[in-house]
Enzyme design. Structure first.
Site, PDB file in Angstrom:
ATOM      1  N   CYS A   1     -47.077 -13.277  19.187  1.00 36.97           N
ATOM      2  CA  CYS A   1     -48.443 -13.748  18.939  1.00 36.97           C
ATOM      3  C   CYS A   1     -49.394 -12.587  18.673  1.00 36.97           C
ATOM      4  O   CYS A   1     -50.346 -12.351  19.427  1.00 36.97           O
ATOM      5  CB  CYS A   1     -48.922 -14.581  20.127  1.00 36.97           C
TER       6      CYS A   1
ATOM      7  N   TYR B   1     -35.846   4.869  18.583  1.00 38.95           N
ATOM      8  CA  TYR B   1     -37.095   4.294  19.086  1.00 38.95           C
ATOM      9  C   TYR B   1     -37.210   2.794  18.886  1.00 38.95           C
ATOM     10  O   TYR B   1     -38.257   2.226  19.176  1.00 38.95           O
ATOM     11  CB  TYR B   1     -38.313   5.018  18.486  1.00 38.95           C
TER      12      TYR B   1
ATOM     13  N   ARG C   1     -42.709   0.447  16.077  1.00 39.50           N
ATOM     14  CA  ARG C   1     -43.189   1.582  15.283  1.00 39.50           C
ATOM     15  C   ARG C   1     -44.105   1.165  14.130  1.00 39.50           C
ATOM     16  O   ARG C   1     -45.034   1.895  13.785  1.00 39.50           O
ATOM     17  CB  ARG C   1     -42.016   2.408  14.741  1.00 39.50           C
TER      18      ARG C   1
ATOM     19  N   TYR D   1     -47.394   3.122  14.687  1.00 39.25           N
ATOM     20  CA  TYR D   1     -47.517   4.302  13.830  1.00 39.25           C
ATOM     21  C   TYR D   1     -47.775   3.968  12.361  1.00 39.25           C
ATOM     22  O   TYR D   1     -47.753   4.859  11.522  1.00 39.25           O
ATOM     23  CB  TYR D   1     -46.235   5.148  13.899  1.00 39.25           C
TER      24      TYR D   1
ATOM     25  N   GLU E   1     -33.596  20.241  19.031  1.00 35.01           N
ATOM     26  CA  GLU E   1     -33.479  18.959  19.733  1.00 35.01           C
ATOM     27  C   GLU E   1     -33.565  17.774  18.773  1.00 35.01           C
ATOM     28  O   GLU E   1     -34.525  16.996  18.811  1.00 35.01           O
ATOM     29  CB  GLU E   1     -34.577  18.857  20.794  1.00 35.01           C
ATOM     30  N   PRO E   2     -32.587  17.579  17.897  1.00 42.25           N
ATOM     31  CA  PRO E   2     -32.623  16.396  17.036  1.00 42.25           C
ATOM     32  C   PRO E   2     -32.329  15.129  17.828  1.00 42.25           C
ATOM     33  O   PRO E   2     -31.479  15.127  18.720  1.00 42.25           O
ATOM     34  CB  PRO E   2     -31.513  16.678  16.019  1.00 42.25           C
ATOM     35  N   GLY E   3     -33.030  14.067  17.527  1.00 47.74           N
ATOM     36  CA  GLY E   3     -32.760  12.773  18.144  1.00 47.74           C
ATOM     37  C   GLY E   3     -32.737  11.700  17.085  1.00 47.74           C
ATOM     38  O   GLY E   3     -31.701  11.132  16.753  1.00 47.74           O
ATOM     39  N   ARG E   4     -33.916  11.482  16.480  1.00 44.55           N
ATOM     40  CA  ARG E   4     -34.045  10.497  15.405  1.00 44.55           C
ATOM     41  C   ARG E   4     -33.046  10.752  14.278  1.00 44.55           C
ATOM     42  O   ARG E   4     -32.456   9.813  13.721  1.00 44.55           O
ATOM     43  CB  ARG E   4     -35.477  10.568  14.862  1.00 44.55           C
TER      44      ARG E   4
ATOM     45  N   GLY F   1     -37.776  16.835  15.854  1.00 46.37           N
ATOM     46  CA  GLY F   1     -38.738  16.199  14.964  1.00 46.37           C
ATOM     47  C   GLY F   1     -38.322  16.131  13.516  1.00 46.37           C
ATOM     48  O   GLY F   1     -39.139  15.806  12.645  1.00 46.37           O
TER      49      GLY F   1
END
Length: 459
Positions: free
Chosen positions: A387, A417, A356, A360, A312-315, A270
């Site tokens: 649309c 993402y 996103r 978000y 757990e880094p991802g972004r 995160g």
């Protein structure tokens, strides 16, 4: 610079509309003498001509460098810590191989992500399987593949996994996902540690303690430790401090009740990245040092041996390494109150390649990529072709006043993402992904076609 009254209070008219804010872009991105964006030595105009748009452009060297930076930063604390790349951010066969090459482990959260990892030849003992509703087939496949750890999320799953492991004569290594009751400072939908949500076992209610007893009683399961994930797009370690304190208190209770010291602790990921110039993420070395200090202090207080940490880094690996390249289609100006106006710049992608903003309320930046411009800045909103009025790519950004059809726009920070949450809304084919490295461009995910979509429609 001055604040533009029609935009958000933080958005300020730039002195140079061609400038690239370095915190937003991969290391290999720059402008040439004509103002054309280049990545890894290649022009975006060349990439658009060869691969089309919309296009996810990955700076492979930057991606690998970010992975190594996390590996080295966390490997240097607490006697060594494990880094699991969170594949949900973006996973492909090529990415899985990069992660393996750079010495990271891999976190997957579905059978599909596991399939990609296995297709890539990723060492299964370095894979962790997440998910709040893993199917019998997914658990069985993980066991048979030799996945190194399974993060259990419900009492039903504990029973299911124990039975599957017993039937195969195996013993599965598991972590228990806990809810620590931390309200992370992030969007409601990506905060994952408060009580009223679907993930994990509550510490406060006693559920987590019950899950520990259930796993310890199952002869086909081996309890490695506890897991906590407090949310996404987090910029400081304050939330991790509270989470570590509560999880380690539970580990002390496990020691006292069961005479077992759990060897591992996973504090999830995160870690935030910069999407605009207002975002200021901490470097991995600072995150690692702060988290190590927190864990050492809490373990000393409870008289616990320091467990092996994993994150757990991802972004924070995938996000900044990638930008999305679009072609401008139509441009129109819309009058606003107070005599202001907003330029609407429509591109050939949108919410199907980046949901996103709509999901978000996320902020992004962008730049004119196919040329330089001496025109005055104009407040713009970059929108897609779908649309929906919520089909917004970039809510507010200054672009040159001469932006026009045929120009290319680049949106940084889309490696996480974007492609992984892509859809076929309005039956739009999903975009391609190209990796650029040292002057060479390689397609790692081809563009979806209408034929691909029609092949699924059996009439």
């Amino acid at each position: 610079m001055r604040t533009h009254e029609a935009g958000p209070t933080w958005l300020r008219e730039p002195d140079d509309v061609n400038a690239l804010y370095p915190g937003l872009w991969a290391a290999g991105v720059e402008r040439d003498d004509d103002g054309v964006l280049r990545v890894g030595g290649l022009s975006v105009k060349e990439l658009a001509t060869e691969f089309g748009t919309p296009l996810f452009v990955v700076d492979e060297n930057d991606f690998r460098s970010r992975a190594r930076t996390f590996r080295d930063a966390f490997g240097a604390v607490l006697g060594g810590a494990d880094v699991y790349y969170a594949g949900k951010a973006f996973l492909s066969v090529a990415v899985a191989r990069w992660i393996a090459d750079e010495g990271l482990s891999l976190d997957v959260c579905s059978g599909g992500e596991l399939a990609v990892a296995l297709r890539a030849g990723f060492p299964p003992e370095r894979i962790g399987l997440h998910g709040n509703n893993k199917s019998v087939a997914e658990l069985a496949r993980a066991l048979e593949a030799g996945v190194g750890r399974i993060i259990v999320d419900s009492f039903e799953e504990i029973e299911r996994l124990a039975a599957l492991a017993t039937a195969r004569g195996l013993r599965a290594d598991v972590l228990i996902r806990t809810k620590v009751g931390v309200e992370a400072h992030t969007h409601e939908y990506i905060a994952t540690a408060h009580e009223d949500q679907k993930f994990g076992f509550s510490i406060a209610s006693g559920e987590a303690a019950g899950a520990i007893r259930a796993v310890l009683k199952a002869s086909s399961l081996r309890l490695l430790g506890l897991h906590s994930h407090i949310g996404s797009q987090i910029y400081d370690t304050a939330g991790f401090e509270v989470a570590a304190r509560r999880v380690l208190r539970l580990q002390a209770e496990v020691r006292d009740e069961h005479r077992v010291e759990l060897p591992e602790l996973d504090l999830g990921g995160g870690f935030g990245i910069a999407y605009t110039s207002q975002d200021h993420p901490q470097p991995p070395a600072v995150l690692a040092a702060n988290m190590a200090e927190i864990i050492a202090h809490e373990c000393a207080g409870y008289g616990l041996a320091v467990p092996r940490l994993s994150v757990e880094p991802g972004r924070s690996v995938a996000g900044p390494s990638t930008f999305t390249l679009y072609e401008v289609g139509t441009v129109k100006s819309v009058p606003l109150d107070g005599g202001h106006s907003r330029r609407y710049v429509a591109v050939d992608g949108g919410m199907t390649d980046n949901i996103r903003t709509a999901l978000y309320d996320a902020d992004y930046s962008c730049t004119l990529a196919s040329r330089g411009s001496s025109a005055a800045p104009v407040l713009a909103r970059v929108v897609g072709k779908h649309c929906e009025s919520g089909d917004i790519v970039v809510k507010d950004e200054f672009l040159p006043d001469d932006i026009a059809a045929g120009d290319l726009i680049a949106v940084p920070g889309t490696g996480a993402y974007g492609r992984s949450m892509a859809s076929n809304y309005n039956l739009i084919p999903r975009a391609a992904v190209v990796a650029v490295r040292d002057g060479d461009a390689r397609l790692i995910m081809r563009r979806e076609t209408e034929d691909d979509m029609l092949a699924l429609d059996v009439g």
